[in-house]
Write a protein that holds these residues in place. Sequence first.
Motif, PDB file in Angstrom:
ATOM      1  N   CYS A  25       0.850  -1.198   0.000  1.00 31.84           N
ATOM      2  CA  CYS A  25       0.000   0.000   0.000  1.00 31.84           C
ATOM      3  C   CYS A  25       0.879   1.238   0.000  1.00 31.84           C
ATOM      4  O   CYS A  25       1.272   1.741   1.054  1.00 31.84           O
ATOM      5  CB  CYS A  25      -0.935  -0.009   1.206  1.00 31.84           C
ATOM      6  SG  CYS A  25      -2.030   1.427   1.313  1.00 31.84           S
ATOM      7  N   GLY A  26       1.217   1.724  -1.181  1.00 31.06           N
ATOM      8  CA  GLY A  26       1.922   2.990  -1.322  1.00 31.06           C
ATOM      9  C   GLY A  26       3.253   3.093  -0.610  1.00 31.06           C
ATOM     10  O   GLY A  26       3.669   4.195  -0.235  1.00 31.06           O
ATOM     11  N   GLY A  27       3.942   1.988  -0.374  1.00 29.49           N
ATOM     12  CA  GLY A  27       5.227   2.038   0.292  1.00 29.49           C
ATOM     13  C   GLY A  27       5.156   2.258   1.788  1.00 29.49           C
ATOM     14  O   GLY A  27       6.165   2.540   2.434  1.00 29.49           O
TER      15      GLY A  27
ATOM     16  N   GLU B  28     -11.443   2.291   5.063  1.00 30.02           N
ATOM     17  CA  GLU B  28     -11.629   3.694   5.433  1.00 30.02           C
ATOM     18  C   GLU B  28     -10.306   4.464   5.399  1.00 30.02           C
ATOM     19  O   GLU B  28      -9.229   3.889   5.492  1.00 30.02           O
ATOM     20  CB  GLU B  28     -12.281   3.817   6.808  1.00 30.02           C
ATOM     21  CG  GLU B  28     -11.404   3.395   7.969  1.00 30.02           C
ATOM     22  CD  GLU B  28     -12.126   3.488   9.306  1.00 30.02           C
ATOM     23  OE1 GLU B  28     -13.366   3.310   9.327  1.00 30.02           O
ATOM     24  OE2 GLU B  28     -11.451   3.727  10.322  1.00 30.02           O
ATOM     25  N   THR B  29     -10.461   5.765   5.266  1.00 34.21           N
ATOM     26  CA  THR B  29      -9.345   6.700   5.317  1.00 34.21           C
ATOM     27  C   THR B  29      -9.603   7.673   6.451  1.00 34.21           C
ATOM     28  O   THR B  29     -10.633   8.360   6.454  1.00 34.21           O
ATOM     29  CB  THR B  29      -9.206   7.464   3.989  1.00 34.21           C
ATOM     30  OG1 THR B  29      -8.996   6.542   2.926  1.00 34.21           O
ATOM     31  CG2 THR B  29      -8.032   8.427   4.052  1.00 34.21           C
TER      32      THR B  29
ATOM     33  N   LEU C 227     -12.385  15.078  -2.833  1.00 34.94           N
ATOM     34  CA  LEU C 227     -11.649  14.479  -1.726  1.00 34.94           C
ATOM     35  C   LEU C 227     -11.720  12.957  -1.792  1.00 34.94           C
ATOM     36  O   LEU C 227     -10.704  12.266  -1.641  1.00 34.94           O
ATOM     37  CB  LEU C 227     -12.218  14.968  -0.398  1.00 34.94           C
ATOM     38  CG  LEU C 227     -11.556  14.410   0.867  1.00 34.94           C
ATOM     39  CD1 LEU C 227     -10.124  14.915   0.982  1.00 34.94           C
ATOM     40  CD2 LEU C 227     -12.358  14.762   2.109  1.00 34.94           C
ATOM     41  N   ILE C 228     -12.910  12.420  -2.016  1.00 35.76           N
ATOM     42  CA  ILE C 228     -13.077  10.966  -2.088  1.00 35.76           C
ATOM     43  C   ILE C 228     -12.284  10.393  -3.256  1.00 35.76           C
ATOM     44  O   ILE C 228     -11.632   9.350  -3.145  1.00 35.76           O
ATOM     45  CB  ILE C 228     -14.566  10.599  -2.213  1.00 35.76           C
ATOM     46  CG1 ILE C 228     -15.317  10.995  -0.939  1.00 35.76           C
ATOM     47  CG2 ILE C 228     -14.740   9.103  -2.483  1.00 35.76           C
ATOM     48  CD1 ILE C 228     -16.828  10.836  -1.035  1.00 35.76           C
ATOM     49  N   SER C 229     -12.327  11.089  -4.391  1.00 35.14           N
ATOM     50  CA  SER C 229     -11.630  10.616  -5.579  1.00 35.14           C
ATOM     51  C   SER C 229     -10.119  10.562  -5.375  1.00 35.14           C
ATOM     52  O   SER C 229      -9.463   9.597  -5.763  1.00 35.14           O
ATOM     53  CB  SER C 229     -11.966  11.519  -6.769  1.00 35.14           C
ATOM     54  OG  SER C 229     -11.271  11.110  -7.919  1.00 35.14           O
TER      55      SER C 229
ATOM     56  N   PHE D  22      -6.073   5.744  -3.312  1.00 35.22           N
ATOM     57  CA  PHE D  22      -5.321   4.876  -2.406  1.00 35.22           C
ATOM     58  C   PHE D  22      -5.694   3.408  -2.639  1.00 35.22           C
ATOM     59  O   PHE D  22      -4.860   2.515  -2.484  1.00 35.22           O
ATOM     60  CB  PHE D  22      -5.579   5.342  -0.969  1.00 35.22           C
ATOM     61  CG  PHE D  22      -6.119   4.314  -0.018  1.00 35.22           C
ATOM     62  CD1 PHE D  22      -5.306   3.336   0.500  1.00 35.22           C
ATOM     63  CD2 PHE D  22      -7.454   4.336   0.362  1.00 35.22           C
ATOM     64  CE1 PHE D  22      -5.799   2.398   1.382  1.00 35.22           C
ATOM     65  CE2 PHE D  22      -7.950   3.411   1.241  1.00 35.22           C
ATOM     66  CZ  PHE D  22      -7.124   2.436   1.752  1.00 35.22           C
ATOM     67  N   ILE D  23      -6.921   3.144  -3.081  1.00 35.44           N
ATOM     68  CA  ILE D  23      -7.300   1.783  -3.473  1.00 35.44           C
ATOM     69  C   ILE D  23      -6.520   1.375  -4.719  1.00 35.44           C
ATOM     70  O   ILE D  23      -6.028   0.250  -4.843  1.00 35.44           O
ATOM     71  CB  ILE D  23      -8.811   1.692  -3.744  1.00 35.44           C
ATOM     72  CG1 ILE D  23      -9.608   2.043  -2.482  1.00 35.44           C
ATOM     73  CG2 ILE D  23      -9.188   0.295  -4.236  1.00 35.44           C
ATOM     74  CD1 ILE D  23      -9.443   1.071  -1.351  1.00 35.44           C
TER      75      ILE D  23
END
Length: 470
Positions: A129-131, A175-176, A204-206, A212-213
Amino acid sequence: MIDLIIIELTDFDTQVWNKHPKLRFNSLTSDDSGEKIGSSKAYYNGLEFTKEPKGKVKIKGSIHKYYNNGLHNGDRFTFDDFEKAVSQLSEFGVVPEKAILRGFEIGLNLDTSKSKINTKTFLDSILYCGGIERSDMEINGKLGYGSKFKTANVTYKFYDKMEQACLQSEMLRIETKFTKMRAVENYGITCLSDLLDRTKLANLISDKYLKFIDKTIFFEWNQIKTTRKLPTKYKSKFKDLRNPDWWIKDQRNNTNRQRNKKLLEDLIKTYAKRDIKNILKGMILLEISAFARTKKCYEYTEFEPLKKWNCLDENAQKDVTNTPRIVRCDNHDQREGKEKKKYCLTCGKEITGQKSDSKYCNDQRKCRDKAYNLKVSEKRQAKRSQKEKEIINLIKDLGNEFNLIRTTNPNRKKIKGVPSRKTSIIATIGGKKRYYHGADARFFLNEFDKKTKTEVLTQCPYDTRLEHAQ
């Protein structure tokens, strides 16, 4: 979609809370003077109301649970529901424009009971996940039901909502959590009223949730257990790509990570039985469409950035309502009569049109011969390894009891056009002779030299064999 909120009320009269019949504040008091120590707190329907000694007033808790009368937050929470919940806060004197955000969460509850994959499989398949380094979440005092990836400003979470909320059906929560508001300052979100702005919330959601998904890699170990079906040039690399520690052990640049991420996901799409990320994105998209849809109309034009996620086209639209839907979540077509794609086990070339029992492409038998030679080589290597272990144990057990005479130099390089002399060894043990020739004999000599460096070896005539002195 919006769950946890932490807000600080400005220009607020605390008498509104003191006189409210639903709020009962408790605080610590000094035994000597009877004075209040610390903050006063009250709880109602999943929300915590705090009055601090310096005059600050805050509300913290799940607005989703508050909307459900404090029972749970395990169902769908649409944007319409969020608007109603914010309006209900007015009875506690909350004015959205004067409620400063100190933190909040956005997330989705995905009903995996309707999917082919259960919640545990989704959680176990998270590879990267993104390092960000992964850590286990503790849910109800137990580990193994969730993972979180924490950065300076944001925390990403994947966990079992059924276990956390004691629900009756399988539920995956993604969730974030924004722990620092500087993470959203570029979106103009500072107070509670900004979360009611559809444009700001959609952007924001986008950017902070859906992207991040996309950055996360989901890999099911059981889907590609070995590298046998992979092209030869990817076999060594694949062993690194499927290791979660490999992704974060070095400070790789973003370009390098993206290149390796794309390679692994391409291999998953081609050689795995299913693409779990594709299935997950389909479930998220359906839940996003339900979150954004209002009762007034089916078109949710205010949330336009969300419609573009996952590259939906006109073929994935319903005829009447134009509501996005997923045609199929799985990566492979399961329709009857559709021929399943097959690939060469050596080079990876598609061989769907060949015979049903074909395993290799018909490229002048190169791939078939290469696979056969590889099997023969592996068998030879296994046999040689067994023989070498036998020699090592023999030297270890008998050691200096050997009296060897060297016939040839085991390190002598073979010269083209010059016939090489064969090295042979006869070891007599317990009256029985054991023969070692060629590579085995040279290995015997090398290991014996390492064991007995002080032995004096003398040169013998050509083609003389060595024998163990009894």
